[in-house]
Design a protein around this motif. Structure first.
Motif, PDB file in Angstrom:
ATOM      1  N   GLU A   3      11.455 -27.652  -6.134  1.00 41.53           N
ATOM      2  CA  GLU A   3      12.437 -26.574  -6.237  1.00 41.53           C
ATOM      3  C   GLU A   3      13.458 -27.017  -7.273  1.00 41.53           C
ATOM      4  O   GLU A   3      14.022 -28.106  -7.170  1.00 41.53           O
ATOM      5  N   ARG A   4      13.673 -26.160  -8.264  1.00 43.77           N
ATOM      6  CA  ARG A   4      14.611 -26.469  -9.345  1.00 43.77           C
ATOM      7  C   ARG A   4      15.619 -25.334  -9.457  1.00 43.77           C
ATOM      8  O   ARG A   4      15.250 -24.165  -9.417  1.00 43.77           O
ATOM      9  N   LEU A   5      16.879 -25.687  -9.662  1.00 37.90           N
ATOM     10  CA  LEU A   5      17.937 -24.703  -9.798  1.00 37.90           C
ATOM     11  C   LEU A   5      18.329 -24.570 -11.263  1.00 37.90           C
ATOM     12  O   LEU A   5      18.636 -25.569 -11.926  1.00 37.90           O
ATOM     13  N   TYR A   6      18.294 -23.330 -11.772  1.00 43.20           N
ATOM     14  CA  TYR A   6      18.611 -23.049 -13.175  1.00 43.20           C
ATOM     15  C   TYR A   6      19.844 -22.165 -13.279  1.00 43.20           C
ATOM     16  O   TYR A   6      20.097 -21.317 -12.414  1.00 43.20           O
ATOM     17  N   GLN A   9      16.192 -29.627  -6.436  1.00 43.24           N
ATOM     18  CA  GLN A   9      16.522 -29.479  -5.021  1.00 43.24           C
ATOM     19  C   GLN A   9      15.616 -30.330  -4.128  1.00 43.24           C
ATOM     20  O   GLN A   9      16.089 -30.922  -3.176  1.00 43.24           O
ATOM     21  N   SER A  10      14.310 -30.345  -4.431  1.00 43.38           N
ATOM     22  CA  SER A  10      13.358 -31.111  -3.630  1.00 43.38           C
ATOM     23  C   SER A  10      12.069 -31.287  -4.428  1.00 43.38           C
ATOM     24  O   SER A  10      11.819 -30.550  -5.370  1.00 43.38           O
ATOM     25  N   CYS A  11      11.261 -32.272  -4.025  1.00 41.91           N
ATOM     26  CA  CYS A  11      10.001 -32.550  -4.710  1.00 41.91           C
ATOM     27  C   CYS A  11       9.056 -33.253  -3.741  1.00 41.91           C
ATOM     28  O   CYS A  11       9.450 -34.214  -3.072  1.00 41.91           O
ATOM     29  N   PHE A  12       7.805 -32.769  -3.672  1.00 42.17           N
ATOM     30  CA  PHE A  12       6.834 -33.307  -2.719  1.00 42.17           C
ATOM     31  C   PHE A  12       5.458 -33.438  -3.360  1.00 42.17           C
ATOM     32  O   PHE A  12       5.108 -32.663  -4.251  1.00 42.17           O
ATOM     33  N   ASP A  13       4.650 -34.377  -2.849  1.00 40.29           N
ATOM     34  CA  ASP A  13       3.257 -34.429  -3.278  1.00 40.29           C
ATOM     35  C   ASP A  13       2.472 -33.401  -2.470  1.00 40.29           C
ATOM     36  O   ASP A  13       3.036 -32.698  -1.623  1.00 40.29           O
ATOM     37  N   LYS A  14       1.169 -33.310  -2.703  1.00 46.22           N
ATOM     38  CA  LYS A  14       0.372 -32.269  -2.044  1.00 46.22           C
ATOM     39  C   LYS A  14       0.218 -32.479  -0.543  1.00 46.22           C
ATOM     40  O   LYS A  14      -0.236 -31.596   0.165  1.00 46.22           O
ATOM     41  N   ASN A  15       0.655 -33.651  -0.046  1.00 44.89           N
ATOM     42  CA  ASN A  15       0.641 -33.927   1.391  1.00 44.89           C
ATOM     43  C   ASN A  15       2.027 -33.778   2.008  1.00 44.89           C
ATOM     44  O   ASN A  15       2.275 -34.254   3.108  1.00 44.89           O
ATOM     45  N   SER A  16       2.948 -33.158   1.269  1.00 45.78           N
ATOM     46  CA  SER A  16       4.333 -32.907   1.694  1.00 45.78           C
ATOM     47  C   SER A  16       5.169 -34.174   1.864  1.00 45.78           C
ATOM     48  O   SER A  16       6.155 -34.186   2.577  1.00 45.78           O
ATOM     49  N   ILE A  17       4.770 -35.243   1.176  1.00 45.42           N
ATOM     50  CA  ILE A  17       5.541 -36.484   1.176  1.00 45.42           C
ATOM     51  C   ILE A  17       6.527 -36.420   0.017  1.00 45.42           C
ATOM     52  O   ILE A  17       6.131 -36.140  -1.116  1.00 45.42           O
ATOM     53  N   PRO A  18       7.825 -36.664   0.280  1.00 46.44           N
ATOM     54  CA  PRO A  18       8.825 -36.605  -0.795  1.00 46.44           C
ATOM     55  C   PRO A  18       8.464 -37.507  -1.975  1.00 46.44           C
ATOM     56  O   PRO A  18       7.962 -38.620  -1.793  1.00 46.44           O
ATOM     57  N   GLN A  19       8.701 -36.995  -3.187  1.00 46.04           N
ATOM     58  CA  GLN A  19       8.402 -37.706  -4.424  1.00 46.04           C
ATOM     59  C   GLN A  19       9.661 -37.805  -5.284  1.00 46.04           C
ATOM     60  O   GLN A  19      10.585 -37.010  -5.144  1.00 46.04           O
ATOM     61  N   ASN A  20       9.642 -38.749  -6.212  1.00 48.53           N
ATOM     62  CA  ASN A  20      10.711 -38.870  -7.188  1.00 48.53           C
ATOM     63  C   ASN A  20      10.379 -37.950  -8.359  1.00 48.53           C
ATOM     64  O   ASN A  20       9.425 -38.176  -9.077  1.00 48.53           O
ATOM     65  N   CYS A  21      11.167 -36.923  -8.532  1.00 49.49           N
ATOM     66  CA  CYS A  21      10.983 -36.000  -9.658  1.00 49.49           C
ATOM     67  C   CYS A  21      12.156 -36.088 -10.618  1.00 49.49           C
ATOM     68  O   CYS A  21      12.405 -35.173 -11.387  1.00 49.49           O
ATOM     69  N   GLY A  22      12.881 -37.194 -10.550  1.00 46.26           N
ATOM     70  CA  GLY A  22      13.993 -37.392 -11.457  1.00 46.26           C
ATOM     71  C   GLY A  22      15.312 -37.053 -10.809  1.00 46.26           C
ATOM     72  O   GLY A  22      15.402 -36.801  -9.604  1.00 46.26           O
ATOM     73  N   GLU A  23      16.333 -37.031 -11.643  1.00 52.03           N
ATOM     74  CA  GLU A  23      17.670 -36.731 -11.152  1.00 52.03           C
ATOM     75  C   GLU A  23      18.414 -35.900 -12.191  1.00 52.03           C
ATOM     76  O   GLU A  23      18.639 -36.340 -13.311  1.00 52.03           O
ATOM     77  N   ILE A  24      18.738 -34.698 -11.806  1.00 54.92           N
ATOM     78  CA  ILE A  24      19.509 -33.789 -12.655  1.00 54.92           C
ATOM     79  C   ILE A  24      20.764 -33.417 -11.864  1.00 54.92           C
ATOM     80  O   ILE A  24      20.665 -32.917 -10.751  1.00 54.92           O
TER      81      ILE A  24
END
Length: 125
Positions: A75-78, A87-102
């Motif tokens: 989920e990204r806020l523009y 806002q959030s980031c998950f792999d295909k098994n719903s495990i939280p992932q690092n998608c950076g920091e904005i």
């Protein structure tokens, strides 16, 4: 592309874009030659890929992208076309992932290969 409509040489109405295999890739609306509506995106295998709002051709609000198995990816806020926050980031098994920091539009994005579901990650600043 299909569903092209023009009025006074300006794009208007619902537009549909298709993948090379003929499956729907995206659908949304043009008003006065600009993307001004919720747009929906699909994988070439027809699974729902994501959605978000475009206003005057710029991304606004919360955009959500999904894995092919329909679990939430990110989920990204523009704001006015600029990525403001992840806002959030998950792999295909719903495990939280690092998608950076904005934060307030500054930082970096780690973009995972959602389309091909590989381990490839690209960094964008």
């Amino acid at each position: 592309m299909s569903g092209r409509k023009f009025s006074d040489n300006k794009r208007t109405g619902i537009w549909k874009h298709y993948n090379a295999n003929g499956k729907l890739h995206q659908i949304g609306e043009f008003k006065d030659d600009k993307q001004n509506s919720v747009w929906k995106f699909y994988f070439d295998t027809e699974e729902f890929m994501g959605t978000g709002t475009l206003e005057n051709d710029k991304m606004i609000g919360l955009w959500k992208w999904y894995h092919k198995n329909a679990t939430l990816y990110i989920e990204r806020l523009y704001e006015n076309g600029k990525l403001m926050n992840i806002q959030s980031c998950f792999d295909k098994n719903s495990i939280p992932q690092n998608c950076g920091e904005i934060i307030n539009g500054n930082g970096y994005l780690l973009d995972h290969d959602l389309y091909n579901e590989t381990d490839k990650v690209e960094k964008y600043e």
